[in-house]
Scaffold this active site. Sequence first.
Site, PDB file in Angstrom:
ATOM      1  N   THR A   1       2.728   4.660   1.096  1.00 54.54           N
ATOM      2  CA  THR A   1       3.275   5.201   2.344  1.00 54.54           C
ATOM      3  C   THR A   1       3.839   6.603   2.068  1.00 54.54           C
ATOM      4  O   THR A   1       5.045   6.782   1.994  1.00 54.54           O
ATOM      5  CB  THR A   1       4.422   4.309   2.889  1.00 54.54           C
ATOM      6  N   PRO A   2       2.927   7.577   1.890  1.00 51.77           N
ATOM      7  CA  PRO A   2       3.401   8.932   1.546  1.00 51.77           C
ATOM      8  C   PRO A   2       4.097   9.602   2.734  1.00 51.77           C
ATOM      9  O   PRO A   2       4.074   9.068   3.846  1.00 51.77           O
ATOM     10  CB  PRO A   2       2.106   9.670   1.198  1.00 51.77           C
TER      11      PRO A   2
ATOM     12  N   ALA B   1      18.717   6.201  -1.171  1.00 49.59           N
ATOM     13  CA  ALA B   1      19.473   7.401  -0.793  1.00 49.59           C
ATOM     14  C   ALA B   1      20.791   7.469  -1.580  1.00 49.59           C
ATOM     15  O   ALA B   1      21.180   8.526  -2.067  1.00 49.59           O
ATOM     16  CB  ALA B   1      19.741   7.399   0.707  1.00 49.59           C
TER      17      ALA B   1
ATOM     18  N   VAL C   1       0.855  -1.198   0.000  1.00 49.22           N
ATOM     19  CA  VAL C   1       0.000   0.000   0.000  1.00 49.22           C
ATOM     20  C   VAL C   1       0.888   1.243   0.000  1.00 49.22           C
ATOM     21  O   VAL C   1       2.095   1.150   0.223  1.00 49.22           O
ATOM     22  CB  VAL C   1      -0.941   0.019   1.231  1.00 49.22           C
TER      23      VAL C   1
ATOM     24  N   PHE D   1      12.957  -3.423  -5.567  1.00 53.33           N
ATOM     25  CA  PHE D   1      13.953  -2.509  -6.138  1.00 53.33           C
ATOM     26  C   PHE D   1      13.663  -2.146  -7.592  1.00 53.33           C
ATOM     27  O   PHE D   1      14.496  -1.524  -8.235  1.00 53.33           O
ATOM     28  CB  PHE D   1      15.351  -3.128  -6.029  1.00 53.33           C
TER      29      PHE D   1
ATOM     30  N   LYS E   1      10.296  10.450 -15.642  1.00 58.32           N
ATOM     31  CA  LYS E   1      11.334   9.842 -16.473  1.00 58.32           C
ATOM     32  C   LYS E   1      10.645   9.260 -17.688  1.00 58.32           C
ATOM     33  O   LYS E   1       9.408   9.212 -17.724  1.00 58.32           O
ATOM     34  CB  LYS E   1      12.100   8.761 -15.695  1.00 58.32           C
TER      35      LYS E   1
ATOM     36  N   CYS F   1       9.812   7.672  -4.964  1.00 54.30           N
ATOM     37  CA  CYS F   1      10.648   7.068  -3.915  1.00 54.30           C
ATOM     38  C   CYS F   1      11.764   7.929  -3.355  1.00 54.30           C
ATOM     39  O   CYS F   1      11.926   8.006  -2.138  1.00 54.30           O
ATOM     40  CB  CYS F   1      11.274   5.782  -4.448  1.00 54.30           C
ATOM     41  N   PHE F   2      12.573   8.521  -4.234  1.00 47.27           N
ATOM     42  CA  PHE F   2      13.833   9.103  -3.749  1.00 47.27           C
ATOM     43  C   PHE F   2      13.641  10.126  -2.635  1.00 47.27           C
ATOM     44  O   PHE F   2      14.192   9.996  -1.551  1.00 47.27           O
ATOM     45  CB  PHE F   2      14.620   9.716  -4.916  1.00 47.27           C
TER      46      PHE F   2
ATOM     47  N   ARG G   1       4.522  11.483 -10.197  1.00 47.43           N
ATOM     48  CA  ARG G   1       4.766  11.765  -8.777  1.00 47.43           C
ATOM     49  C   ARG G   1       6.148  12.407  -8.594  1.00 47.43           C
ATOM     50  O   ARG G   1       7.143  11.875  -9.062  1.00 47.43           O
ATOM     51  CB  ARG G   1       4.631  10.485  -7.944  1.00 47.43           C
TER      52      ARG G   1
END
Length: 480
Positions: free
Chosen positions: A88-89, A221, A86, A158, A335, A272-273, A342
């Site tokens: 996870t903002p 990261a 789900v 990943f 991209k 994500c980043f 997002r």
Amino acid sequence: MVKICCIGAGYVGGPTMAVIALKSPAVEVVVVDISVARINAWNSDQLPIYEPGLDDVVKQCRGRNLFFSTDVEKHVCEANIIFVSVNTPTKTRGLGAGKAADLTYWESAARMIADVSKSDKIVVEKSTVPVKTAEAIEKILTHNSKGINYQILSNPEFLAEGTAIQDLFKPDRVLIGGRETPEGRKAVQALKDVYAQWVPEERILTTNLWSAELSKLAANAFLAQRISSVNAISALCEATGANITEVAYSVGKDSRIGPKFLNASVGFGGSCFQKDILNLVYICECNGLSEVANYWKQVIKINDYQKSRFVNRVVSSMFNTVSGKKIAVLGFAFKKDTGDTRETPAIDVCKGLLGDKATISIYDPQVTEDQIQRDLAMNKFDWDHPIHLQPLSPTAFTQVAVTWDAYEATKGAHGVCILTEWDEFKDLDFQKIYDSMHKPAFLFDGRNVVDVEKLRAIGFIVYAIGKPLDPWLKDMPAVA
Ligand code: UDX
Ligand code: UDX
Ligand code: ADP
């Protein structure tokens, strides 16, 4: 028969489960979601996400051993292995606002699992979560357990969007974290058996729960840090006359550094980043590691700097004003090969240009007008100062047009900004574009996709990230 249920039919859950179903015909996979529209789309010919190769995989397994359903409770109840994928903002208010992950969806999924389960379950964390989430989830499940045994595993994903299917077919590694108890090891083995259908054994890594959770945050990261490093050097290239492509190539030739992920750009985006780094920062701060937190924060600050530097270049090149000028934006997705917007740098760049009263015309081959308007209307989430939001004036949005054609977008424009590296942009007829634009015609390449010399020969004034500056730009005021 192993029955898998995945909660969350998004960018991660959908493709991952489709590939598990394809590669493990003996396993039954049901992907569930509370969004009826999303599930309907997964069951139709128009899948809810654009991902090369995904259609094919889904077509092969849907109705065979891959199902999409909104009947969340039934399928959770029947499954042996439950993946939780789900969203996870980042929390936007309350404790940890601007940094901490919002685990509301996760917690409600965990409580639902506890409510409906009648047999032992392996619960797999698939969405990226803060370290020690597994422990919290374990508490929710075991406190409501009714004698049921739950094993929690962390199995971070990943895959990168745009190459998801390829990444899932041939992952660099599959990581499975679990409890170091006999039951924990058994659960790890059960999940390992699923992946071992197509992933070589030496690529399936097993660790303790917290190493698996932290590895995912650390990997994202490190990747983001590489981009901020190359982007920081790109600013210096422009100031000195060095060429970022040459510098990145030379640096990447060192086998300790490696050649991948060193493309300077207008900034990284994606779901994500930024979120994962902010999460890491928050965890560091909670553990009293402020130096470590500040180190990682800088990766995002450079990313923000890169986006505003780009906007400043556009404005300063065009006589310090874009007011009333038409600026074409080619590419809005974060991209190429995805329709996902997002955290796309295009949002900040467009808002920057709108803030300077430009009229913008946007073309992206995969992003709908609706999505673009929604993204631009959303208040900017200021991670560094979560309470000070600066909305654009409502009239700013009347200056945005979205087209389905690059030539339409650029017709009559004063400047063109390339913000996504779609392959088709390399093959555009730039002479035709030039002929239809106001002169001087400017082109700002935020992804280093165009042949700068060729465009200069046509007559464009070209700015490309980290490349020696056009003489025109050298004479313009310095970029802050
Ligand atoms: C990332 C990770 O790569 C993936 O492993 C993780 O599971 C999820 O987050 P994703 O966000 O889908 O995947 O795409 P990625 O290819 O990593 O690109 C992220 C952003 O960095 C994009 O905006 C991309 O354009 C940018 N980027 C990437 C650069 O600017 N330069 C590069 O050299 C590489
Ligand atoms: C470095 C560069 O490697 C070399 O390319 C350049 O020409 C000169 O600078 P050097 O300083 O001789 O070479 O040694 P290097 O192996 O890079 O180690 C530098 C320091 O980093 C050492 O103190 C080493 O112990 C430390 N290090 C290195 C780590 O702490 N961890 C590592 O993973 C690698
Ligand atoms: P990601 O990129 O991590 O896959 P997405 O936002 O694309 O994230 O997908 C997450 C999905 O999870 C959404 O489709 C959302 O509707 C779904 N979801 C969130 N909470 C629940 C829940 N409690 N039960 C079922 N589905 C949920």
